[in-house]
Design a protein around this motif. Structure first.
Motif, PDB file in Angstrom:
ATOM      1  N   LEU A  90       0.823  -1.217   0.000  1.00 52.14           N
ATOM      2  CA  LEU A  90       0.000   0.000   0.000  1.00 52.14           C
ATOM      3  C   LEU A  90       0.856   1.265   0.000  1.00 52.14           C
ATOM      4  O   LEU A  90       0.660   2.171  -0.810  1.00 52.14           O
ATOM      5  N   ASN A  91       1.833   1.336   0.896  1.00 52.53           N
ATOM      6  CA  ASN A  91       2.597   2.567   1.059  1.00 52.53           C
ATOM      7  C   ASN A  91       3.655   2.761  -0.019  1.00 52.53           C
ATOM      8  O   ASN A  91       3.806   3.871  -0.550  1.00 52.53           O
ATOM      9  N   VAL A  92       4.397   1.709  -0.347  1.00 55.41           N
ATOM     10  CA  VAL A  92       5.397   1.832  -1.402  1.00 55.41           C
ATOM     11  C   VAL A  92       4.716   2.049  -2.754  1.00 55.41           C
ATOM     12  O   VAL A  92       5.158   2.871  -3.563  1.00 55.41           O
ATOM     13  N   GLY A  93       3.622   1.310  -2.981  1.00 50.74           N
ATOM     14  CA  GLY A  93       2.886   1.497  -4.234  1.00 50.74           C
ATOM     15  C   GLY A  93       2.330   2.901  -4.363  1.00 50.74           C
ATOM     16  O   GLY A  93       2.427   3.534  -5.425  1.00 50.74           O
ATOM     17  N   ALA A  94       1.766   3.418  -3.269  1.00 49.13           N
ATOM     18  CA  ALA A  94       1.251   4.787  -3.291  1.00 49.13           C
ATOM     19  C   ALA A  94       2.374   5.798  -3.485  1.00 49.13           C
ATOM     20  O   ALA A  94       2.221   6.796  -4.196  1.00 49.13           O
ATOM     21  N   GLY A  95       3.532   5.534  -2.865  1.00 50.07           N
ATOM     22  CA  GLY A  95       4.674   6.430  -3.025  1.00 50.07           C
ATOM     23  C   GLY A  95       5.177   6.462  -4.448  1.00 50.07           C
ATOM     24  O   GLY A  95       5.524   7.534  -4.978  1.00 50.07           O
ATOM     25  N   ALA A 113       9.131   6.322  -3.637  1.00 50.96           N
ATOM     26  CA  ALA A 113       8.465   5.081  -3.228  1.00 50.96           C
ATOM     27  C   ALA A 113       8.988   4.618  -1.878  1.00 50.96           C
ATOM     28  O   ALA A 113       8.224   4.177  -1.008  1.00 50.96           O
ATOM     29  N   GLY A 114      10.307   4.723  -1.668  1.00 52.18           N
ATOM     30  CA  GLY A 114      10.878   4.352  -0.378  1.00 52.18           C
ATOM     31  C   GLY A 114      10.615   5.377   0.704  1.00 52.18           C
ATOM     32  O   GLY A 114      10.395   5.034   1.858  1.00 52.18           O
ATOM     33  N   VAL A 115      10.645   6.650   0.317  1.00 51.94           N
ATOM     34  CA  VAL A 115      10.414   7.728   1.287  1.00 51.94           C
ATOM     35  C   VAL A 115       9.023   7.606   1.902  1.00 51.94           C
ATOM     36  O   VAL A 115       8.848   7.690   3.121  1.00 51.94           O
ATOM     37  N   LEU A 116       8.018   7.427   1.054  1.00 53.36           N
ATOM     38  CA  LEU A 116       6.639   7.331   1.535  1.00 53.36           C
ATOM     39  C   LEU A 116       6.306   5.951   2.084  1.00 53.36           C
ATOM     40  O   LEU A 116       5.321   5.798   2.814  1.00 53.36           O
ATOM     41  N   GLY A 117       7.117   4.953   1.761  1.00 51.55           N
ATOM     42  CA  GLY A 117       6.731   3.584   2.067  1.00 51.55           C
ATOM     43  C   GLY A 117       7.259   3.003   3.358  1.00 51.55           C
ATOM     44  O   GLY A 117       6.713   2.020   3.862  1.00 51.55           O
ATOM     45  N   ILE A 118       8.325   3.590   3.933  1.00 48.30           N
ATOM     46  CA  ILE A 118       9.011   2.939   5.046  1.00 48.30           C
ATOM     47  C   ILE A 118       8.938   3.790   6.304  1.00 48.30           C
ATOM     48  O   ILE A 118       9.271   4.977   6.291  1.00 48.30           O
ATOM     49  N   SER A 119       8.513   3.180   7.408  1.00 54.30           N
ATOM     50  CA  SER A 119       8.363   3.877   8.681  1.00 54.30           C
ATOM     51  C   SER A 119       9.716   4.110   9.351  1.00 54.30           C
ATOM     52  O   SER A 119      10.725   3.519   8.974  1.00 54.30           O
ATOM     53  N   SER A 120       9.700   4.946  10.374  1.00 56.59           N
ATOM     54  CA  SER A 120      10.898   5.196  11.176  1.00 56.59           C
ATOM     55  C   SER A 120      10.921   4.231  12.363  1.00 56.59           C
ATOM     56  O   SER A 120      10.103   4.336  13.270  1.00 56.59           O
ATOM     57  N   SER A 121      11.874   3.295  12.337  1.00 54.64           N
ATOM     58  CA  SER A 121      11.981   2.334  13.438  1.00 54.64           C
ATOM     59  C   SER A 121      12.258   3.033  14.762  1.00 54.64           C
ATOM     60  O   SER A 121      11.724   2.647  15.806  1.00 54.64           O
ATOM     61  N   ALA A 122      13.090   4.071  14.726  1.00 52.98           N
ATOM     62  CA  ALA A 122      13.451   4.783  15.955  1.00 52.98           C
ATOM     63  C   ALA A 122      12.225   5.437  16.585  1.00 52.98           C
ATOM     64  O   ALA A 122      11.990   5.331  17.796  1.00 52.98           O
ATOM     65  N   ALA A 290       1.492  14.495   0.026  1.00 51.79           N
ATOM     66  CA  ALA A 290       2.146  13.241   0.399  1.00 51.79           C
ATOM     67  C   ALA A 290       1.741  12.807   1.803  1.00 51.79           C
ATOM     68  O   ALA A 290       1.530  11.616   2.061  1.00 51.79           O
ATOM     69  N   VAL A 291       1.627  13.759   2.729  1.00 50.25           N
ATOM     70  CA  VAL A 291       1.190  13.440   4.095  1.00 50.25           C
ATOM     71  C   VAL A 291      -0.230  12.882   4.080  1.00 50.25           C
ATOM     72  O   VAL A 291      -0.539  11.900   4.768  1.00 50.25           O
ATOM     73  N   ALA A 292      -1.110  13.472   3.271  1.00 49.42           N
ATOM     74  CA  ALA A 292      -2.489  12.979   3.171  1.00 49.42           C
ATOM     75  C   ALA A 292      -2.516  11.559   2.614  1.00 49.42           C
ATOM     76  O   ALA A 292      -3.264  10.689   3.118  1.00 49.42           O
ATOM     77  N   VAL A 293      -1.704  11.289   1.591  1.00 52.23           N
ATOM     78  CA  VAL A 293      -1.630   9.941   1.011  1.00 52.23           C
ATOM     79  C   VAL A 293      -1.136   8.948   2.051  1.00 52.23           C
ATOM     80  O   VAL A 293      -1.679   7.839   2.189  1.00 52.23           O
ATOM     81  N   THR A 294      -0.115   9.335   2.812  1.00 52.36           N
ATOM     82  CA  THR A 294       0.442   8.441   3.838  1.00 52.36           C
ATOM     83  C   THR A 294      -0.566   8.154   4.939  1.00 52.36           C
ATOM     84  O   THR A 294      -0.675   7.016   5.423  1.00 52.36           O
ATOM     85  N   LEU A 295      -1.305   9.174   5.341  1.00 49.83           N
ATOM     86  CA  LEU A 295      -2.347   8.972   6.352  1.00 49.83           C
ATOM     87  C   LEU A 295      -3.372   7.946   5.879  1.00 49.83           C
ATOM     88  O   LEU A 295      -3.743   7.016   6.614  1.00 49.83           O
ATOM     89  N   LEU A 296      -3.845   8.093   4.650  1.00 50.08           N
ATOM     90  CA  LEU A 296      -4.844   7.185   4.100  1.00 50.08           C
ATOM     91  C   LEU A 296      -4.302   5.764   3.998  1.00 50.08           C
ATOM     92  O   LEU A 296      -4.962   4.795   4.410  1.00 50.08           O
ATOM     93  N   MET A 297      -3.088   5.603   3.473  1.00 49.00           N
ATOM     94  CA  MET A 297      -2.509   4.272   3.306  1.00 49.00           C
ATOM     95  C   MET A 297      -2.256   3.599   4.649  1.00 49.00           C
ATOM     96  O   MET A 297      -2.408   2.384   4.794  1.00 49.00           O
ATOM     97  N   ILE A 350      11.660  16.000   1.015  1.00 44.49           N
ATOM     98  CA  ILE A 350      11.835  14.948   2.018  1.00 44.49           C
ATOM     99  C   ILE A 350      11.981  15.555   3.401  1.00 44.49           C
ATOM    100  O   ILE A 350      11.431  15.040   4.389  1.00 44.49           O
ATOM    101  N   ALA A 351      12.707  16.674   3.485  1.00 46.15           N
ATOM    102  CA  ALA A 351      12.887  17.331   4.785  1.00 46.15           C
ATOM    103  C   ALA A 351      11.544  17.782   5.357  1.00 46.15           C
ATOM    104  O   ALA A 351      11.241  17.530   6.529  1.00 46.15           O
ATOM    105  N   GLY A 352      10.741  18.443   4.541  1.00 46.28           N
ATOM    106  CA  GLY A 352       9.435  18.894   5.012  1.00 46.28           C
ATOM    107  C   GLY A 352       8.514  17.744   5.361  1.00 46.28           C
ATOM    108  O   GLY A 352       7.800  17.783   6.379  1.00 46.28           O
ATOM    109  N   TYR A 353       8.539  16.704   4.546  1.00 45.12           N
ATOM    110  CA  TYR A 353       7.702  15.519   4.771  1.00 45.12           C
ATOM    111  C   TYR A 353       8.082  14.818   6.075  1.00 45.12           C
ATOM    112  O   TYR A 353       7.219  14.462   6.886  1.00 45.12           O
ATOM    113  N   VAL A 354       9.393  14.630   6.285  1.00 44.54           N
ATOM    114  CA  VAL A 354       9.872  13.968   7.502  1.00 44.54           C
ATOM    115  C   VAL A 354       9.556  14.812   8.736  1.00 44.54           C
ATOM    116  O   VAL A 354       9.083  14.298   9.756  1.00 44.54           O
ATOM    117  N   LEU A 355       9.818  16.111   8.657  1.00 44.63           N
ATOM    118  CA  LEU A 355       9.550  16.985   9.795  1.00 44.63           C
ATOM    119  C   LEU A 355       8.072  16.941  10.198  1.00 44.63           C
ATOM    120  O   LEU A 355       7.739  16.829  11.380  1.00 44.63           O
TER     121      LEU A 355
END
Length: 401
Positions: A90-95, A113-122, A290-297, A350-355
């Motif tokens: 869902l997340n990588v495909g959406a990314g 695809a990787g930016v939107l698809g992978i969570s922060s383990s930390a 991108a944040v809206a897409v990530t929330l939905l996925m 990526i900086a804005g998305y991550v922040l």
């Protein structure tokens, strides 16, 4: 360097009082004290911290390797693979689709695809600790998804490396990819079958010798990995995977922890140095989209994982919100993209998305009962922790004088 540590520490302490995670605060410290903002310029050239930043990245992935065990996959079985695969699909495909929709280029879409698809383990781990949900039944699928993401990340970065390196032809790209996968396979076999030998090599009671040994091994293999076309951080991850299963694994985890935290902070700080806040308005709408897409996925993935494990609306909301934050992996990809000379809008995006997600993620996880109310089967905040020991254990703890 001392100023960077102190600035990161001050901001992190201030943010900790209002419940903010440290990663976006470290980045913010770099932005505020870098060459692109008015006022004090602590570091005028981000390359001055390049080696320390690289060491921070290596130690972050080395630590994740220590935390990962092959037995986790065996015990989780099909449910873990299905939940993790659904989340990634869902997340990588959406990314990937989002990246193509932006029209920045094919390589850029593969990075997104990787930016939107992978969570922060930390951040995920910190959220679970801070919310007191380590004993909840939905924590197992959350950690299982993180494990599946880690495996996917290794393969994804190995495949992405020859693309970003700009191979001259299809044959060259295949050769580079084959060399990278071959070396990655060699490391995986060593991790799987070389545990006894590695355990003997690192068997020492002297903490000083142990620190020098594992640090040297992680950095050396990281450098060799890069020569073979595999991201240096993935080489360090595989070393951690090998050492985590040895007799010295627990001691190494304890000893590397302060090193990881210190140089990891420098990695995030150095990333902030390279960001020009003046570039952020250019990507503000793509970031919000991108944040809206990530929330939905994440909501869809949470519902899917809950269905696989037979959970209700509360655990589904917890899964969705806990895995929402993006962090170190997205920054790794940003660093790789910048080195490959991709679209200059990628780094500020990526900086804005991550922040944004690094702040929203923990806040949403702390209020997951709001989401549980509107999910199918949700009846109110009582479902936020779902069935199992989570709420009961905390209720008992609260009743202890």
């Amino acid at each position: 360097m001392g100023g960077a540590f102190l600035a990161a520490a001050v901001l992190a302490r201030l943010g900790g009082r209002i419940g903010l995670p440290t990663i976006p605060l470290f980045i913010l410290a770099g932005i505020l004290l870098g060459p692109h903002t008015p006022g004090v310029v602590l570091v005028s050239d981000p390359h001055d911290l390049e080696m320390l930043s690289a060491l921070g990245l290596v130690l972050l992935l080395f630590y994740l390797g220590l935390e990962f065990h092959m037995d986790d996959l065996k015990s989780g079985g099909r449910k873990m693979a299905l939940a993790g695969g659904t989340y990634l699909a869902l997340n990588v495909g959406a990314g990937l689709g989002f990246g193509f929709a932006l029209g920045w280029g094919t390589s850029e879409a593969l990075v997104l695809a990787g930016v939107l698809g992978i969570s922060s383990s930390a951040i995920v781990t910190k959220v679970l600790v801070d919310t007191g949900r380590l004993g909840n039944p939905e924590t197992k699928p959350i950690l299982g998804i993180i494990v599946v993401e880690d495996i996917f990340l290794a393969l994804y970065l190995a495949a992405l490396q020859p693309i970003l390196s700009g191979a001259d032809s299809l044959a060259a790209a295949v050769m580079d990819g084959g060399k990278a996968f071959g070396f990655l396979l060699l490391l995986a076999l060593a991790a799987r079958f070389g545990t006894r030998l590695v355990s003997r090599l690192f068997d020492t009671r002297d903490d000083e010798l142990l620190v020098i040994s594992f640090l040297g091994a992680a950095v050396f293999v990281a450098g060799v990995s890069e020569w073979f076309g595999v991201a240096d951080a993935i080489g360090a991850f595989m070393v951690g995977l090998m050492l985590g299963s040895t007799a010295s694994g627990d001691r190494i985890r304890t000893l590397v922890h302060p090193l990881r935290d210190a140089f990891g902070a420098i990695f995030f700080f150095a990333f902030g140095l390279s960001i020009d806040p003046g570039d952020l308005p250019v990507v503000v709408w793509p970031v919000l989209a991108a944040v809206a897409v990530t929330l939905l996925m994440n909501v869809l993935a949470g519902l899917g994982a809950a269905r696989v494990y037979g959970f209700g609306a509360g655990p589904a909301a917890n899964i969705s919100t806990t895995l929402l934050a993006r962090g170190e992996f997205a920054l790794i990809l940003a660093t790789m993209a910048a080195g490959a000379g991709l679209d200059e809008r990628l780094s500020p995006f990526i900086a804005g998305y991550v922040l944004l997600l690094a702040v929203l993620g923990p806040l949403a996880a702390g209020r997951s009962e709001w989401l549980a109310r509107i999910l199918p089967g949700g009846r109110g905040p009582a479902l936020a922790d779902g069935p199992g020991p989570g709420r009961e254990e905390r209720a008992k703890a609260d009743s202890v004088p």
